[in-house]
Structures are given as C-alpha cells and as structure tokens.
Design a protein around this motif. Structure first.
Motif: not given
Length: 269
Positions: A78-81, A132-133, A138-139
């Motif tokens: 995934f690339f977006e929160e 993404p960093r 967030k994870i």
C-alpha cells in the motif's frame, strides 16, 4: 502437440502461488514465524534474498492460522495511509469501511473490540520495503497500541541490507532471516515437486552432477530453480517432438541443463 515434457514443464511454472514444498529450512522458518506471532511482540522482521520462499511461507501461515483466529495477509504493498486503514478495517470486520480521517480514529474504534494484548490481530505484510517511509512510521505507531501486531517481510539485496534502514531497525522486536537453498535442499525441492504431481518415473533423470550444476547456476534461489527447470523441460519438449532420438527417457545429458542456463542468461556462452 502436448507430450510428457509439456506436463513436466508446467510443474515449474513460476507464478504468484506455488506448491508449498516442505524443506527442512521451510519447516524451521515456519515454526519460528508462528512462534514469534504467538509472542507478545509488536513488530517482527522476516527477511531474505528474493526467491528464497518468503511469500510461500506467508501464504501457508495465513492459510493455516486463519482456520483458528483472525489473521490478515497483505501480499501487495500500500502507498497511502487511508487505503491501508480501509483494507485493515474491511479484513477485520468483513464490511465496508467508514471514512476514517486518520489512523487514530480507526484505533479508537478497534479498541472497543480488542480488550487485551493477547487478542492483538497479526498482520502479515509482504514486500514491506516498497511501503513509503511515512506509512511504515504509522504502522509502527499502530503496533504501539497493542491492538495489532505486524510481521514485515522484506527483500535483502546485494546493494542494500534492509537491516541498515533505521525505520525497519528501530522498535523491531525480533528478526528472522531465511537463507537460499543448499544443494541437498535443491534435490529435495525438485524431487518433491515431481512426486507431488505424480511424476515418479522422472526421479532418475537427475543425479549429483545435475544438482551441483543447478545449485551453481541458481545460487539456491527457488524462483531461479523454477525458471531453469521450466526452460530445461521446454527444450526437451522441443527435441522430443522434432528429434526424439536425441532424448533419453531415463537419463538427462548435462548439455540440456547448460542450454537452459544459456537461454536464461545464467551461462554466458
């Protein structure tokens, strides 16, 4: 026209889902990962070179554990929160996700359903090096809530040691590395592939010299082994149709393996 080499070739088609071959290494890794997921760990790092069977293991672990408890497997990045949170919600609650403004809103809702760290939901994340960093951070924060526990699976390459990345290194509670297959494991891998597909009559095609060459050409990389075997049987398929006198059913000349290696660029002629 289809012949027996066509069937052998198709055994080694390299796709997203492979036959799970139970090597000693795979069993050890499987047990380590399952035990780690049973511990009260927030973040686990599982890494190894591409083609070492990491995705095979994640798929098997997910299929085995989901029979007993809630476990989530994300095979693609995934690339977006917001999209990641939406996918988490829908996998946990089996319904369409509301529109969360941020991950904190999601955790507040999740906290109503998970009352102890022992109930933390395991999330298996493949290809984590592509995230993404900002999302990795967030994870990590979500893991701090003890509502979810994450297993990051990442590639270790020659150019870049993933453990040197501080955003994987910080707060990782356990690291597990998988190695490439040894010559003995390559032999077991190929034999079990043939046996699994009831191709008992072809076990004698290969001897120690063949396995030594396969190990040399592929470096024990399972994906490369699949490609090499596919190309080998494709070549044998051609000769069996056009000049069958050159192919022996119970013996394999090493030159055919070398031809397959040349075709794949593993040997520079």
């Amino acid at each position: 026209m289809n012949n027996h080499y066509s069937d052998l070739k198709n055994i080694f088609i390299d796709g997203e889902v492979f036959d799970y071959i139970n090597l000693n290494k795979s069993t050890t890794m499987y047990n380590k990962l399952v035990n780690a997921l049973d511990k009260p760990l927030k973040l686990i790092l599982f890494y190894g070179k591409p083609g070492t069977g990491k995705t095979f293991l994640l798929q098997k672990i997910h299929n085995d554990l989901k029979q007993k408890k809630r476990v989530i497997f994300f095979p693609r990045p995934f690339f977006e929160e917001k999209i990641f949170i939406k996918a988490l919600y829908e996998n946990i609650f089996d319904e369409a996700s509301p529109d969360f403004s941020n991950y904190n809103d999601f955790l507040v809702l999740l906290e109503k359903h998970i009352t102890s760290p022992q109930q933390a939901i395991p999330v298996l994340i493949d290809e984590a090096q592509l995230y993404p960093r900002e999302l990795i951070e967030k994870i990590r924060l979500m893991a701090d809530s003890r509502l979810l526990k994450f297993l990051f699976t990442v590639h270790k390459t020659e150019q870049e040691d993933v453990l040197a990345k501080d955003y994987f290194q910080t707060r990782i509670w356990e690291t597990i590395e998988i190695d490439t297959a040894s010559e003995d494991e390559i032999k077991i891998y190929i034999e079990k592939k043939l046996l699994f597909h009831n191709c008992f009559g072809y076990l004698n095609l290969f001897n120690a010299k063949h396995y030594k060459l396969i190990a040399k050409l592929t470096g024990g990389n399972l994906r490369s082994i699949n490609k090499l075997m596919y190309k080998l049987f494709e070549i044998l398929e051609y000769y069996d149709e056009h000049n069958p006198s050159l192919v022996k059913a119970n013996a394999l000349h090493v030159k055919y393996l070398e031809m397959a290696g040349i075709s794949l660029g593993l040997i520079h002629a």
